[in-house]
Write an enzyme that holds these catalytic residues in place. Structure first.
Site, PDB file in Angstrom:
ATOM      1  N   LYS A  78       0.853  -1.190   0.000  1.00 11.84           N
ATOM      2  CA  LYS A  78       0.000   0.000   0.000  1.00 11.84           C
ATOM      3  C   LYS A  78       0.884   1.234   0.000  1.00 11.84           C
ATOM      4  O   LYS A  78       1.985   1.236   0.573  1.00 11.84           O
ATOM      5  CB  LYS A  78      -0.886   0.030   1.241  1.00 11.84           C
ATOM      6  CG  LYS A  78      -2.183   0.788   1.045  1.00 11.84           C
ATOM      7  CD  LYS A  78      -3.195  -0.048   0.266  1.00 11.84           C
ATOM      8  CE  LYS A  78      -4.556   0.631   0.248  1.00 11.84           C
ATOM      9  NZ  LYS A  78      -5.578  -0.229  -0.367  1.00 11.84           N
ATOM     10  N   GLY A 179     -20.969   6.820   4.344  1.00  8.82           N
ATOM     11  CA  GLY A 179     -20.060   7.239   3.281  1.00  8.82           C
ATOM     12  C   GLY A 179     -20.715   7.034   1.930  1.00  8.82           C
ATOM     13  O   GLY A 179     -20.842   5.900   1.463  1.00  8.82           O
ATOM     14  N   GLY A 181     -19.818   8.010  -1.156  1.00  6.45           N
ATOM     15  CA  GLY A 181     -18.899   8.392  -2.226  1.00  6.45           C
ATOM     16  C   GLY A 181     -18.820   7.399  -3.365  1.00  6.45           C
ATOM     17  O   GLY A 181     -19.827   6.854  -3.822  1.00  6.45           O
ATOM     18  N   VAL A 183     -17.935   4.381  -3.696  1.00  8.89           N
ATOM     19  CA  VAL A 183     -18.477   3.033  -3.484  1.00  8.89           C
ATOM     20  C   VAL A 183     -19.877   3.102  -2.882  1.00  8.89           C
ATOM     21  O   VAL A 183     -20.782   2.377  -3.308  1.00  8.89           O
ATOM     22  CB  VAL A 183     -17.556   2.192  -2.574  1.00  8.89           C
ATOM     23  CG1 VAL A 183     -18.182   0.833  -2.288  1.00  8.89           C
ATOM     24  CG2 VAL A 183     -16.189   2.007  -3.219  1.00  8.89           C
TER      25      VAL A 183
END
Length: 348
Positions: A78, A179, A181, A183
């Site tokens: 990552k 959330g 956004g 997704v």
């Protein structure tokens, strides 16, 4: 920072400071037993560089688990760009290009793609100077957006969890999406088609209202999201939202969402189990985007990618069954599955 690296069980960490934008860059490579490290590039503001480094390490380990569970030949990695503030225009593009040159210098030890805080367009900029980016297109057309594929994986994973918890499907079930956004919004649309009742919560009031209106849902204020009564709580924003403070007040039966590292600490899995809340391990249920980027990059048609993403449902069925047989959290069953796969490849 040195102590964090010394304590980590991963393989290596690349640390760079981008002076023009005052950004710390961390690339964490956790385990390459299955292949070269692959994981998205996250961009956000952190309180300290140490916090950003710790995030990169935890996310890299999660990617090791994710690739193993879905059977892809990648290792866990990552990258985190710890920006001092939100960057735009030439300043943002310059940072992304310099990150791309750093990525290229690793010669394929780590591949990246879109993640929280970055966009397909950002990855096109990185991809203009580095070949080690999944999701970009050589013909200059719009880069791949993994969000809808991640949402599909969450949908089928949620379907498996709801079936296991309630014995039936998503129709009529209430789902709170935290959330709204890249997704959360497509997930809400898919859930509407399944007949679910939607509750939408987001720090952006206008976004929450817009998505809720589109799916005929209700808006829940961010400070009420954990206490709101629902069948399914779907964290689709930042991680560490399931912790000692929030778990006792959850009013749901299932947790299944796209956010990475939803559990703040390992004991939080057992805290959920103790409350009778079925938890879908995040690195399994949110693997749709990880599946999509390399497959689409290799030229597979979208229908075939979606077919592969839908296999997440069967994987979770097996994990839930094993966990139920042992009367434990699905987190433990998923972890054993990962270790079996890595051990079979000669890894740790």
């Amino acid at each position: 920072m040195h102590k964090l690296i010394q304590r980590w069980n991963g393989q290596s960490v690349v640390v760079s400071y981008d002076n023009p934008s005052h950004t710390w860059i961390f690339i964490a490579i956790h385990d390459t037993t299955l292949g070269p490290a692959m994981g998205g590039c996250r961009m956000r503001v952190y309180h300290t560089p140490d916090e950003a480094l710790l995030d990169a390490m935890r996310l890299a380990e999660g990617m090791t688990h994710k690739w193993a569970v879905i059977g892809f030949d990648f290792g866990g990695g990552k990258s985190v760009l710890a920006v001092p503030r939100e960057l735009h225009g030439e300043e943002r593009e310059g940072l992304l290009r310099r990150f791309g040159y750093l990525l290229e210098s690793l010669r394929g030890a780590y591949w990246t793609g879109e993640d929280l805080g970055t966009t397909p367009e950002d990855m096109a900029i990185v991809g203009s100077v580095s070949q080690y980016v999944h999701g970009t297109k050589a013909d200059g057309s719009r880069p791949v957006d993994p969000g809808p594929f991640t949402a599909l994986g969450v949908l089928v994973g949620m379907r498996a969890a709801v079936l296991h918890a309630f014995g039936n499907g998503l129709a009529g079930r209430s789902v709170l999406i935290q959330g709204a956004g890249d997704v959360g919004a497509p997930l809400a649309r898919m859930l509407k088609e399944e007949g679910a009742r939607l509750l939408i919560s987001d720090l952006d009031d206008e976004l929450a209202a817009r998505v809720a209106s589109e799916v005929e849902g209700e808006v829940v204020a961010p400070e009420q999201a954990y206490r709101a009564e629902c069948d399914v709580f779907a964290p689709c924003a930042v991680g560490a939202v399931l912790n000692r403070e929030t778990i006792p007040v959850l009013a749901c039966r299932v947790v299944a969402g796209s956010a990475n590292n939803q559990l703040a600490t390992e004991p939080d899995a057992d805290r959920l189990q103790g409350r009778g809340i079925l938890y879908a391990p995040d690195y399994v249920v949110n693997a749709g985007g990880a599946i999509a980027l390399p497959m689409l990059g290799q030229g597979h048609p979208a229908d075939r990618v979606r077919e592969r993403v839908r296999r997440i449902e069967g994987t979770l069925d097996e994990i839930f069954a094993e966990a139920q047989g042992r009367k434990e959290s699905p987190v433990h069953a998923a972890a054993r599955r990962v270790q079996r796969i890595l051990a079979a490849k000669g890894g740790r």
